[in-house]
Enzyme design. Structure first.
Site, mmCIF file in Angstrom:
data_model
loop_
_atom_site.group_PDB
_atom_site.id
_atom_site.type_symbol
_atom_site.label_atom_id
_atom_site.label_comp_id
_atom_site.label_asym_id
_atom_site.label_seq_id
_atom_site.Cartn_x
_atom_site.Cartn_y
_atom_site.Cartn_z
ATOM 1 N N HIS A 66 3.612 48.012 22.516
ATOM 2 C CA HIS A 66 3.367 46.344 22.772
ATOM 3 C C HIS A 66 3.454 45.823 21.404
ATOM 4 O O HIS A 66 3.889 44.468 21.500
ATOM 5 C CB HIS A 66 1.856 46.198 23.490
ATOM 6 C CG HIS A 66 1.562 46.941 24.613
ATOM 7 N ND1 HIS A 66 0.471 47.323 25.433
ATOM 8 C CD2 HIS A 66 2.582 46.674 25.839
ATOM 9 C CE1 HIS A 66 0.714 47.670 26.559
ATOM 10 N NE2 HIS A 66 2.157 47.208 27.036
ATOM 11 N N ASP A 160 9.688 42.901 29.314
ATOM 12 C CA ASP A 160 8.811 44.028 29.432
ATOM 13 C C ASP A 160 8.804 44.630 30.965
ATOM 14 O O ASP A 160 8.276 44.411 31.712
ATOM 15 C CB ASP A 160 7.482 43.715 29.164
ATOM 16 C CG ASP A 160 6.638 45.092 29.336
ATOM 17 O OD1 ASP A 160 5.395 44.926 29.600
ATOM 18 O OD2 ASP A 160 7.163 46.195 29.325
ATOM 19 N N ASP A 163 12.259 50.513 34.595
ATOM 20 C CA ASP A 163 13.691 50.640 34.291
ATOM 21 C C ASP A 163 14.608 50.344 35.306
ATOM 22 O O ASP A 163 14.071 49.681 36.123
ATOM 23 C CB ASP A 163 13.569 52.634 34.361
ATOM 24 C CG ASP A 163 13.021 53.066 33.367
ATOM 25 O OD1 ASP A 163 11.513 53.192 33.555
ATOM 26 O OD2 ASP A 163 13.437 53.275 32.191
HETATM 27 N N1 SAM Z 1 6.329 49.104 29.120
HETATM 28 C C1 SAM Z 1 6.675 49.558 30.427
HETATM 29 C C2 SAM Z 1 8.008 50.291 30.677
HETATM 30 O O1 SAM Z 1 8.722 50.357 29.347
HETATM 31 O O2 SAM Z 1 8.479 51.063 31.193
HETATM 32 C C3 SAM Z 1 6.556 48.509 31.423
HETATM 33 C C4 SAM Z 1 5.531 47.961 31.788
HETATM 34 S S1 SAM Z 1 5.301 46.506 32.802
HETATM 35 C C5 SAM Z 1 4.214 47.364 33.827
HETATM 36 C C6 SAM Z 1 6.853 46.464 33.752
HETATM 37 C C7 SAM Z 1 6.448 45.488 34.779
HETATM 38 O O3 SAM Z 1 7.791 44.821 35.245
HETATM 39 C C8 SAM Z 1 5.985 45.924 36.101
HETATM 40 O O4 SAM Z 1 4.509 45.411 36.471
HETATM 41 C C9 SAM Z 1 7.004 45.533 37.110
HETATM 42 O O5 SAM Z 1 6.132 45.037 38.480
HETATM 43 C C10 SAM Z 1 7.501 44.452 36.530
HETATM 44 N N2 SAM Z 1 9.017 43.963 37.323
HETATM 45 C C11 SAM Z 1 9.819 44.782 37.624
HETATM 46 N N3 SAM Z 1 10.904 44.337 38.099
HETATM 47 C C12 SAM Z 1 10.685 42.904 38.003
HETATM 48 C C13 SAM Z 1 11.251 41.727 38.307
HETATM 49 N N4 SAM Z 1 12.606 41.681 38.790
HETATM 50 N N5 SAM Z 1 10.871 40.382 37.905
HETATM 51 C C14 SAM Z 1 9.528 40.279 37.357
HETATM 52 N N6 SAM Z 1 8.721 41.542 37.091
HETATM 53 C C15 SAM Z 1 9.321 42.494 37.449
#
Ligand code: SAM
Length: 317
Positions: A66, A160, A163
């Protein structure tokens, strides 16, 4: 006494490798509209959130990722006002970004409302200082649609994401980076979650190749995050101002003081500068990335790109 459950990361199953946690207590497990979500207590790492079999955040080591995804681009930029976070569900990044008093507005675009809802209950240390903050707004929607449709411009974009699987896949696509570039202000910086090079080398090199086709400077920096198993974690770096990742420690230290010298546990001006000094095997991957698409004409007028459905927005819940 019942045998304790073990939960494995399945991200690297194709490599025949799993990291496994012994679970003290499962706090929450569900299939959301977008992904499988499980939160459990671990006796060493504390609370652990996994989405689709990949560790997202743990109470023990969250500060590394973070802080490095926030303070590096913000202090390299020097005077960020408008910040966009794509993904960021648990609000851990937003909490760090809002420590910079000069920032006027932070917009987080998260696809899965249930990740934010549930983080309110289980990660109040992140959500409380964020969701009540007048400088913060939350948009529930696909980050791809948002950057394709917004007429706002941002000084820093922090991707953020999960994958490149499921909902996160589009956030590693060329059209996403093209749309991000379109809503970046002059001198803006974008950073991306880019996996662990020892296991995800192709993810890194393909991303950098795409970024280099669009920006004067496509590169990465690294940090060591214990539960993002595999040693170095790479964070993609994209900007048209190639000087920003070569700033001296003295400049970064001065900007940190000006930004309020807020407490950190990993980031320091020295760590910031050193993070761009890549180990040879990663530097070779970055060097070999080359560029894959013709540089896009630097068209300054903001024209929405019609890719997807219009984004839905909801001010602070
Ligand atoms: N730090 C973490 C990592 O490196 O794996 C990621 C943390 S954060 C929880 C990732 C967030 O991305 C999730 O809450 C997921 O729902 C969101 N996410 C995934 N695809 C997305 C998209 N197309 N648009 C917006 N948010 C998305």
């Amino acid at each position: 006494m019942a045998e304790k459950r073990w939960i494995s990361e399945t991200l690297f199953d194709d490599l025949g490798f799993r990291m496994t946690y012994q679970v003290e207590r499962v706090l929450h497990e569900t299939q959301t509209g977008h992904q499988h979500l499980v939160l459990f207590e671990h006796r060493f790492f504390g609370k652990v959130l996994m989405l689709d079999g990949a560790t997202q955040v743990t109470s023990k080591d969250e500060f590394v990722y973070h802080e490095m995804m926030s303070h590096v681009p913000l202090l390299a930029h020097g005077k960020p006002r408008q910040v966009l976070i794509v993904g960021g569900g648990d609000c851990g990044i937003a909490e760090e970004v809002l420590k910079h008093e000069s920032i006027e507005r932070v917009t987080q675009v998260e696809i899965d409302a249930s990740v934010v809802e549930f983080s309110k209950r289980h990660f109040p240390e992140f959500t409380r200082p964020v969701l009540g903050n007048a400088r913060f707004d939350l948009v529930i929607g696909d980050g791809m649609d948002y950057v394709a449709g917004t007429d706002r411009r941002f000084d820093v974009i922090i991707v953020d994401s999960t994958d490149p699987l499921g909902p996160g896949e589009v956030l590693f696509s060329e059209r996403f980076y093209v749309a991000c570039k379109r809503c970046m202000a002059d001198g803006a910086v974008m950073v991306t979650q880019n996996g662990v090079p020892i296991f995800q080398a192709d993810e890194l090199s393909t991303t950098i190749a795409k970024l280099r086709g669009l920006f004067a400077d496509g590169y990465c920096y690294t940090a060591a995050i214990p539960t993002y198993v595999g040693g170095h974690m790479a964070m993609g770096w994209a900007t048209d101002d190639a000087r920003l990742r070569r700033l001296p420690i003295t400049t970064i230290a001065r900007r940190y003081r000006k930004a309020g010298r807020f407490p950190t546990r990993y980031w320091t001006p020295e760590v910031h500068v050193a993070a761009f000094a890549l180990p040879r095997f990663i530097a070779d991957k970055v060097a070999a990335a080359g560029s894959s698409v013709a540089p896009v004409a630097r068209d300054r007028r903001v024209r929405p790109i019609r890719f997807g459905r219009p984004a839905r927005s909801r001010r602070r819940s």
